[in-house]
Every structure is written in C-alpha cells, then in structure tokens.
Enzyme design. Structure first.
Site, mmCIF file in Angstrom:
data_model
loop_
_atom_site.group_PDB
_atom_site.id
_atom_site.type_symbol
_atom_site.label_atom_id
_atom_site.label_comp_id
_atom_site.label_asym_id
_atom_site.label_seq_id
_atom_site.Cartn_x
_atom_site.Cartn_y
_atom_site.Cartn_z
ATOM 1 N N ASN A 163 9.612 2.897 -7.652
ATOM 2 C CA ASN A 163 10.446 2.649 -8.838
ATOM 3 C C ASN A 163 9.854 1.609 -9.788
ATOM 4 O O ASN A 163 10.597 1.006 -10.575
ATOM 5 C CB ASN A 163 11.870 2.194 -8.466
ATOM 6 C CG ASN A 163 12.598 3.161 -7.580
ATOM 7 O OD1 ASN A 163 12.177 4.313 -7.426
ATOM 8 N ND2 ASN A 163 13.701 2.724 -6.983
ATOM 9 N N CYS A 182 1.083 8.618 3.787
ATOM 10 C CA CYS A 182 0.834 9.843 3.023
ATOM 11 C C CYS A 182 1.716 10.973 3.551
ATOM 12 O O CYS A 182 1.637 11.324 4.737
ATOM 13 C CB CYS A 182 -0.632 10.255 3.115
ATOM 14 S SG CYS A 182 -1.002 11.782 2.185
ATOM 15 N N GLN A 184 -8.539 1.229 1.769
ATOM 16 C CA GLN A 184 -7.604 1.985 2.597
ATOM 17 C C GLN A 184 -8.258 3.199 3.258
ATOM 18 O O GLN A 184 -9.003 3.942 2.615
ATOM 19 C CB GLN A 184 -6.418 2.470 1.769
ATOM 20 C CG GLN A 184 -5.351 3.135 2.632
ATOM 21 C CD GLN A 184 -4.223 3.730 1.839
ATOM 22 O OE1 GLN A 184 -4.356 4.798 1.263
ATOM 23 N NE2 GLN A 184 -3.075 3.040 1.820
#
Length: 424
Positions: free
Chosen positions: A279, A177, A148
């Site tokens: 989550n 980000c 990345q």
C-alpha cells in the site's frame, strides 16, 4: 573485443564494488546494440580490484558469523548494523527484472535510502556465469544494498550468498513470491508449508556468512501463525524481517489492501528491525505506514516503477485525491525520469528486456495518449538508445504528457548530481 575477469576460487573471490560492476560492464551498451571495446587500462583496473578484494576478504574474516553470538548479542548486532547503515526508511523493493542497478540508482537519487536487487535464483546463480554477469551488478554508490535469492537447498543458497557477500549489506531470502513459477520451483511463499526447510536455509547462512541475513515474507491467513513464523525466523538468526501484508493467495495488489495490522503485530512480537511492504503508493502512504505499524522502514514496488521519484513526494495523477492541494510540477515528468534512467543504463549496462519493461511502466500514460508511438516501440525487435531518445522527443513534440504532482508540504530539492532529501 570481449574480455573476462580472471576466475578465482570461490573461497578467495572477495572483490570490491568496482569489480562487481565490471561483471557486466565488460560489454557496455551504447547508442547501438553492439559492444564497444574494453578500457585500455583494463589490466590496471583488474590489478587494483584484486588488491582491494584481498583487503575486503581480510575485513570480512575479522567479523564473526552471527551464529557464533548468543541470542541477545545477535539482536544487539542486528540493530548496530541497521544503525550503522543510517536506519534507512524508504526502500526499493525487490522486483524481478525491475530493481536492477540503473533503476536502483535512479530511485536513490530521488529519495530511496536503500534498495533490493531483483530476486536471483540461487541454483542458476551458482551454476551459470552468464546469469551472474547479466543479472547482478552493483557499484560503490549502490549501498545500502540487499541481495535477494530464492532457494530450497541450504548449501546451494550458501554458495550463491558467498559470491555476493562482499558487495552487499544483507543477503536476503525470498520467502514471499506467490507466483506460479515459485510453486513449480518450490521456493518463495510456497516454502510457508515447509517451515523446517525455511529454518535450515536461514540457520546455514547465519552460521557461515559475515554479513547479516534478512528475510522477506508474506503473512498467513491466521495472525498467530504469522507471529510464530516471524519469531521462528528471528530465533534462526534472521537480522531483519520485511513483511508483505498480504497472504500467498492475495496476488492482486490493486484489489486487495495490505494488512498493516498484521505487520504491526509482527513488529510488536520480534526484537529485530521490521520493514513494512504493501500500500505504499506515494510518500504520504509511507508516512502513514511507519506511524501505524511502528515499522523501521517501508518498501515500495509497483508504484515506484511508474514513478521513481515517489520517495521525494512526487505522485502521478492517479494518486491525487480530490480536495488535495497538489500542484503540477513543470520541471519533472515521467519522460524526464525515463531519460535519466536510460543514461544510467548506458553507464551501467543491463539486458534490454529490463529496459523495455521500464519504458512501458514509465511511459504507460503517455502511450495511452499516443498509441501509435507505443506500436512503433513494440515493433522494435532490437532496441537502441538512439531510438529511445528519439521516441521521447516525438512524444514531447505531440504536446504535454502526463505531469507529476507535488504537495507543497512534500517539496523536495533534487541536486543535479546528488541525492534527494525528504523528511520522514
């Protein structure tokens, strides 16, 4: 004795994974912070690497760039590539200074099907050899791998991507980000206000790379904007989309739940593979997310830092809900995981700041129980492996630490030198 790899022109720099690992393996970390001598057969290693580099360059040259294909053909090729990789479902998320090679390898042992590198700064990566050598390492077992980059200049990003193309399965663009440094640097989620630039970043890579391009995004406050964003990226040639189900302003992951409905909407709106992010605190969350969103895989970040065995069903006490039938695992705890990580760091050297951060994450609960040990650790300006192994021994002598828990339905077998297996 120090040594450097021979400097090759960018157009011919197509080394294999062994050569990539040598980029930082030149000065391996041992139980002292001093570099050791290089292997005696270095010339043979470099010669072999260069020969394999040429073979890999030829293999890449035979693969046409994605832009040369029509829209439907690109979709078919995106899925063919994903299928060739085994359609990985449990994936280590990109984490600055945290998803480096030793940690990726530890997570792979404990169930991770694929992994991202930490976010790399494309401009610094192209300009600074020291940064490349320290911040990016890999090995032949480190696949499937996403590398990345953050970027705001299409040509700079392409130059950086060309350097890593032979070592990875995707070149990924960080478009998610949300931190202040990304605002100052004009990258990450702050490019959501500059969609033509985002489109040009993707299109330029797709037109010139032989490996697929993926993107990691955050959602917009309005669902329609998120769906249109995803479709734009797909039309630009993106082959895989990772969707973090929080907006740019939702930075506190413990206070704000990720929006799985938005991820589901994206999945239903595009034809390329979609990975869900947000989550994923334990393996049941991964199962639930895949079922609810229909995503093709899930990413986990913060929870993996505390518990790299998450993908095999192990969970920390924090995530054992009342009434759940979980048992303490007497064979594995976070200190065991840290020792495994340290051994991998000796095999695959990384900067000490990364090691220090992982120690705090994996031993956080132990340090809260024994704060004087944490104080001793923080007082060490220069770390050694010997000190860290002794510190773990001291913690064990003080009594049982915090165990990991395992649900009977998630029972996983961990081969001594193999990969963990866990059904999803």
């Amino acid at each position: 004795m120090k040594f450097k790899l021979p400097i090759l022109p960018l157009s011919s720099l197509k080394p294999n994974s062994q050569m990539a690992s040598l980029l930082t393996a030149a000065e391996p970390q041992t139980r002292t912070p001093h570099p050791s001598d290089p292997p005696e057969d270095l010339d043979d290693v470099l010669c072999s690497s260069q020969q394999q580099a040429e073979q890999q360059q030829l293999a890449l040259a035979e693969t046409p760039p994605f832009r040369s294909l029509s829209g439907e053909s690109r979709i078919e090729r995106a899925w063919a590539h994903w299928t060739k990789l085994g359609r990985p479902k449990l994936i280590v998320a990109p984490m600055v200074d945290n998803s480096e090679l030793p940690f990726r390898m530890l997570c792979r042992k404990y169930g991770a099907d694929a992994a991202y590198t930490p976010m790399l700064h494309s401009r610094i990566f192209t300009e600074t050899e020291k940064y490349r050598n320290q911040e990016f390492t890999t090995c032949k077992e480190d696949r499937p791998l996403f590398v990345q980059f953050c970027a705001n200049d299409p040509e700079v990003l392409l130059e950086a991507a060309k350097r890593v193309e032979p070592y990875c399965d995707y070149v990924d663009i960080n478009l998610g980000c949300p931190q202040r440094i990304a605002r100052r640097g004009n990258y990450g989620a702050f490019l959501m206000d500059k969609l033509p630039l985002v489109k040009s970043l993707v299109e330029n890579l797709v037109a010139n790379l032989h490996v697929p391009v993926s993107c990691k995004i955050r959602i917009f406050p309005k669902l329609d904007d998120t769906v249109n964003y995803a479709r734009m990226l797909e039309d630009a040639g993106c082959s895989l989309l990772a969707v973090h189900g929080r907006t740019r302003d939702e930075k506190d992951q413990k206070k704000v739940r990720a929006n799985w409905d938005a991820i589901k909407a994206v999945k239903n709106s595009v034809k390329i593979p979609v990975i869900a992010n947000g989550n994923i605190r334990h393996l049941d969350d991964a199962h639930d997310c895949l079922k609810y969103t229909g995503a093709d895989g899930v990413l986990s970040a913060e929870s993996l830092l505390e518990n790299p065995a998450l993908f095999t069903g192990f969970r920390t006490a924090e995530w054992v809900e009342e009434g759940e039938e979980c048992k303490k695992d007497r064979k594995l705890d976070q200190a065991d995981l840290l020792v495994e990580y340290l051994k991998l760091c000796e095999q695959y050297p990384v900067p000490w700041r990364m090691i220090r951060a992982h120690v705090h994450k994996m031993l956080g609960d132990w340090f809260r129980m024994h704060p004087h040990i944490r104080q001793d650790f923080n007082a060490q300006h220069i770390l050694t492996f010997e000190f860290l192994y002794n510190m773990v021994d001291r913690l064990r002598e003080l009594g049982e630490g915090t165990p990991l828990y395992l649900k009977d339905t998630n029972a996983a077998t961990i081969p001594e030198n193999g990969l963990a297996m866990s059904a999803v």
